[in-house]
Design a protein around this motif. Structure first.
Motif, PDB file in Angstrom:
ATOM      1  N   GLU A   1       0.874  -1.183   0.000  1.00  0.00           N
ATOM      2  CA  GLU A   1       0.000   0.000   0.000  1.00  0.00           C
ATOM      3  C   GLU A   1       0.903   1.223   0.000  1.00  0.00           C
ATOM      4  O   GLU A   1       2.036   1.157   0.478  1.00  0.00           O
TER       5      GLU A   1
ATOM      6  N   ARG B   1       0.809  -6.887  -4.505  1.00  0.00           N
ATOM      7  CA  ARG B   1       0.292  -7.898  -3.570  1.00  0.00           C
ATOM      8  C   ARG B   1       0.318  -9.247  -4.260  1.00  0.00           C
ATOM      9  O   ARG B   1      -0.189  -9.376  -5.380  1.00  0.00           O
TER      10      ARG B   1
ATOM     11  N   GLU C   1      -1.424 -11.754  -4.572  1.00  0.00           N
ATOM     12  CA  GLU C   1      -2.804 -12.233  -4.363  1.00  0.00           C
ATOM     13  C   GLU C   1      -2.892 -13.733  -4.646  1.00  0.00           C
ATOM     14  O   GLU C   1      -2.302 -14.221  -5.611  1.00  0.00           O
TER      15      GLU C   1
ATOM     16  N   THR D   1      -5.269  -7.537  -9.389  1.00  0.00           N
ATOM     17  CA  THR D   1      -4.019  -7.925 -10.032  1.00  0.00           C
ATOM     18  C   THR D   1      -2.901  -7.924  -8.987  1.00  0.00           C
ATOM     19  O   THR D   1      -3.111  -7.480  -7.851  1.00  0.00           O
TER      20      THR D   1
ATOM     21  N   GLU E   1      -4.086   7.351  -2.778  1.00  0.00           N
ATOM     22  CA  GLU E   1      -4.465   7.360  -1.360  1.00  0.00           C
ATOM     23  C   GLU E   1      -4.275   8.747  -0.763  1.00  0.00           C
ATOM     24  O   GLU E   1      -3.345   9.472  -1.123  1.00  0.00           O
TER      25      GLU E   1
ATOM     26  N   GLU F   1     -15.807  -3.856  -4.199  1.00  0.00           N
ATOM     27  CA  GLU F   1     -15.138  -2.657  -3.671  1.00  0.00           C
ATOM     28  C   GLU F   1     -14.395  -1.889  -4.767  1.00  0.00           C
ATOM     29  O   GLU F   1     -13.654  -2.474  -5.548  1.00  0.00           O
TER      30      GLU F   1
ATOM     31  N   GLU G   1      -8.458   7.741   6.198  1.00  0.00           N
ATOM     32  CA  GLU G   1      -7.822   7.371   4.916  1.00  0.00           C
ATOM     33  C   GLU G   1      -8.872   7.179   3.828  1.00  0.00           C
ATOM     34  O   GLU G   1      -9.918   6.572   4.057  1.00  0.00           O
TER      35      GLU G   1
ATOM     36  N   SER H   1      -8.800   5.422   0.081  1.00  0.00           N
ATOM     37  CA  SER H   1      -7.863   4.601  -0.693  1.00  0.00           C
ATOM     38  C   SER H   1      -8.555   4.006  -1.916  1.00  0.00           C
ATOM     39  O   SER H   1      -9.429   3.146  -1.793  1.00  0.00           O
TER      40      SER H   1
ATOM     41  N   GLY I   1      -8.151   2.442  -6.048  1.00  0.00           N
ATOM     42  CA  GLY I   1      -7.251   1.825  -7.018  1.00  0.00           C
ATOM     43  C   GLY I   1      -7.376   2.540  -8.359  1.00  0.00           C
ATOM     44  O   GLY I   1      -8.487   2.809  -8.810  1.00  0.00           O
TER      45      GLY I   1
HETATM   46  N1  GAP Z   1      -4.199   1.595   2.471  1.00  0.00           N
HETATM   47  C1  GAP Z   1      -5.411   0.870   2.576  1.00  0.00           C
HETATM   48  C2  GAP Z   1      -5.567  -0.132   1.547  1.00  0.00           C
HETATM   49  O1  GAP Z   1      -4.658  -0.439   0.811  1.00  0.00           O
HETATM   50  P1  GAP Z   1      -7.322  -1.790   0.541  1.00  0.00           P
HETATM   51  O2  GAP Z   1      -8.798  -1.855   0.755  1.00  0.00           O
HETATM   52  O3  GAP Z   1      -6.515  -3.008   0.766  1.00  0.00           O
HETATM   53  O4  GAP Z   1      -6.834  -0.619   1.493  1.00  0.00           O
HETATM   54  C3  GAP Z   1      -7.537  -0.001  -1.340  1.00  0.00           C
HETATM   55  O5  GAP Z   1      -7.025  -1.249  -0.924  1.00  0.00           O
HETATM   56  C4  GAP Z   1      -7.904  -0.018  -2.786  1.00  0.00           C
HETATM   57  O6  GAP Z   1      -6.799  -0.457  -3.591  1.00  0.00           O
HETATM   58  C5  GAP Z   1      -9.043  -0.991  -3.144  1.00  0.00           C
HETATM   59  O7  GAP Z   1     -10.306  -0.393  -2.908  1.00  0.00           O
HETATM   60  C6  GAP Z   1      -8.799  -1.216  -4.619  1.00  0.00           C
HETATM   61  O8  GAP Z   1      -9.339  -0.168  -5.394  1.00  0.00           O
HETATM   62  C7  GAP Z   1      -7.281  -1.174  -4.718  1.00  0.00           C
HETATM   63  N2  GAP Z   1      -6.724  -2.557  -4.695  1.00  0.00           N
HETATM   64  C8  GAP Z   1      -6.410  -3.298  -3.626  1.00  0.00           C
HETATM   65  N3  GAP Z   1      -5.918  -4.498  -3.986  1.00  0.00           N
HETATM   66  C9  GAP Z   1      -5.910  -4.511  -5.323  1.00  0.00           C
HETATM   67  C10 GAP Z   1      -5.513  -5.477  -6.327  1.00  0.00           C
HETATM   68  N4  GAP Z   1      -4.991  -6.658  -5.996  1.00  0.00           N
HETATM   69  N5  GAP Z   1      -5.678  -5.147  -7.631  1.00  0.00           N
HETATM   70  C11 GAP Z   1      -6.184  -3.949  -7.995  1.00  0.00           C
HETATM   71  N6  GAP Z   1      -6.560  -3.010  -7.114  1.00  0.00           N
HETATM   72  C12 GAP Z   1      -6.444  -3.277  -5.796  1.00  0.00           C
END
Ligand code: GAP
Length: 437
Positions: A148, A180, A182, A192, A199, A264, A304, A306, A308
């Motif tokens: 993040e 990440r 994932e 992805t 953020e 989300e 916060e 946040s 994507g």
């Molecule tokens: N700093 C807080 C944070 O990172 P999160 O809910 O884990 O919170 C925020 O992530 C946003 O980042 C999500 O709402 C999404 O839009 C984006 N996001 C998180 N993981 C993602 C992934 N693997 N691929 C694409 N977008 C991602």
């Protein structure tokens, strides 16, 4: 309906590839799972989405400033933040077909949804990508690709405070890559392993956190309305105790109704003083704030927001996509907001003679220093309109025989398909008003 939605996603993915929005990464080597590259139009769209967010969250706010922190940071940061210990998803394997799943996303944790085989016990899997700094690959040289962008802001909170005249409440915003590992990736660019975040961390007095949390919730949904996202496709989802991240006291997702369900799009979180308190503890630096007005010293609470970048880009594409059945053919159109459309205007000479291409070129030279415009001289004009509709170009300018007489051109509006005649000399201001208005 499920099939229709799948079909719509397939068409969108195909359009993205065909017209140069998004390509699978490393494609000539067979691709790399769940990593994507942005083509010429995707790059413009992405740049415009980030610029829109920056204008909204930084430029238009008197007390929010920007930051661009590094992706690689001290590994101690991820210990303090709780990511080394808690940034995990429960992983299960199918004993029969060997497929892997996130246990929390399965309807039943006993049976494989793929083949009905038996699943292993869930084990916690840390999502951070690890690498090594320097030539020695041992545990003392481990660094992480940031999962993040937020932590880069927290560890620069003092630097920003000391180098500016900001006072609590204030915010720091940042756009940047996050990574990440994932377990399951899905739905094109929705989830992805490499993506970008936008953020903003807002530092507030501890007893004003609820008020600011409500403020940013309302502000952030309003932002999506201004991005032309259909309001009926947006909603809030409140996290219950089981969903809350390790750092959050309260959290709402802004969800969008994708063809694959409500998901989300952005999170608004009340992170309390968790992050600064932990960084104070782990770094030994005093991160308290002294409020001159109230004569109080405290560790600020953080609200916060946040979002994507890639997920926003998918949202605007899904929301903008329409197929219209016309008398002779199907018209595919992307109703993108003019401010984020990759190309703002197509410029067409009606025919390739009588000086029309030369006038079209003059118009290109008049507009291109200000906006991305595209000149298309070949094919029937109807087909040229269709090519621009499909990539979301809001206006098409045509040079015709009347232009030769009175220096006017037609401007055709993508959504209403209405045409207006405008003097060439007023084109720039006409577009400025439409794009930025
Ligand atoms: N700093 C807080 C944070 O990172 P999160 O809910 O884990 O919170 C925020 O992530 C946003 O980042 C999500 O709402 C999404 O839009 C984006 N996001 C998180 N993981 C993602 C992934 N693997 N691929 C694409 N977008 C991602």
């Amino acid at each position: 309906m499920a099939n229709q939605n799948e079909e719509m996603m397939e068409k969108l993915v195909s359009l993205c590839k065909r017209r140069g929005f998004i390509f699978p990464s490393s494609e000539i080597y067979g691709g790399l799972t769940s990593i994507y590259d942005y083509g010429p139009l995707g790059t413009e769209l992405k740049k415009n989405i980030k610029a829109f967010w920056w204008r909204w969250m930084v430029q238009k706010q008197a007390n929010i400033v920007g930051l661009d922190s590094a992706i690689l940071m001290s590994p101690r940061i991820w210990e303090a933040s709780g990511h080394v210990e808690s940034f995990t998803d429960p992983l299960v394997d199918c004993k029969k077909c060997k497929q892997r799943f996130r246990a929390d996303l399965l309807e039943s944790v006993a049976v494989c949804p793929n083949c009905g085989g038996e699943l292993t016990q869930a084990r916690q899997f840390n999502l951070m990508f690890k690498t090594f700094m320097g030539p020695v690959e041992d545990t003392s040289h481990v660094v992480y690709l940031r999962p993040e962008t937020a932590q880069g802001i927290y560890v620069n909170y003092l630097n920003v405070l000391n180098s500016s005249r900001l006072k609590v409440p204030f915010g720091i915003a940042q756009i940047g890559k996050a990574f990440r590992n994932e377990i399951t990736t899905e739905n094109f660019i929705f989830r992805t392993r490499e993506f970008e975040q936008m953020e903003m961390q807002f530092f507030v007095q501890p007893n004003s956190d609820q008020e600011w949390f409500e403020h940013w919730k309302a502000n952030r949904i309003d932002y999506y309305y201004h991005l032309n996202i259909r309001p009926e496709k947006l909603r809030f989802h409140e996290h219950d105790k089981n969903e809350l991240a390790h750092y959050a006291k309260a959290a709402y997702d802004i969800q969008y109704e994708f063809p694959f369900g409500w998901k989300e799009l952005e999170g608004v979180h009340n992170r309390t003083d968790f992050d600064l308190r932990r960084h104070q503890e782990f770094s030994g630096k005093d991160l308290t704030y002294f409020d001159d007005a109230t004569r109080e010293r405290f560790i600020p609470y953080i609200i916060e927001t946040s979002a994507g970048v890639d997920r926003t880009l998918l949202t605007v594409l899904v929301d903008a996509y329409e197929e219209q059945e016309l008398e002779k053919d199907t018209r595919v159109v992307l109703h993108l907001a003019p401010s984020i459309a990759p190309i703002k205007a197509g410029i067409f000479p009606l025919v390739k003679k009588d000086g029309m291409p030369e006038i079209a070129e003059k118009i290109f030279n008049l507009l291109s220093p200000h906006y991305p415009v595209y000149m298309d001289v070949s094919g029937a004009v109807g087909r040229r309109y269709r090519r621009q509709d499909e990539i979301g170009t809001p206006y098409c300018i045509t040079v015709d025989s009347e232009t030769l007489e009175n220096e006017t051109v037609t401007i055709r509006d993508r959504d209403s398909m209405e045409q207006t005649r405008v003097k060439i000399e007023s084109l720039r201001l006409f577009l400025l008003d439409k794009i930025e208005g």
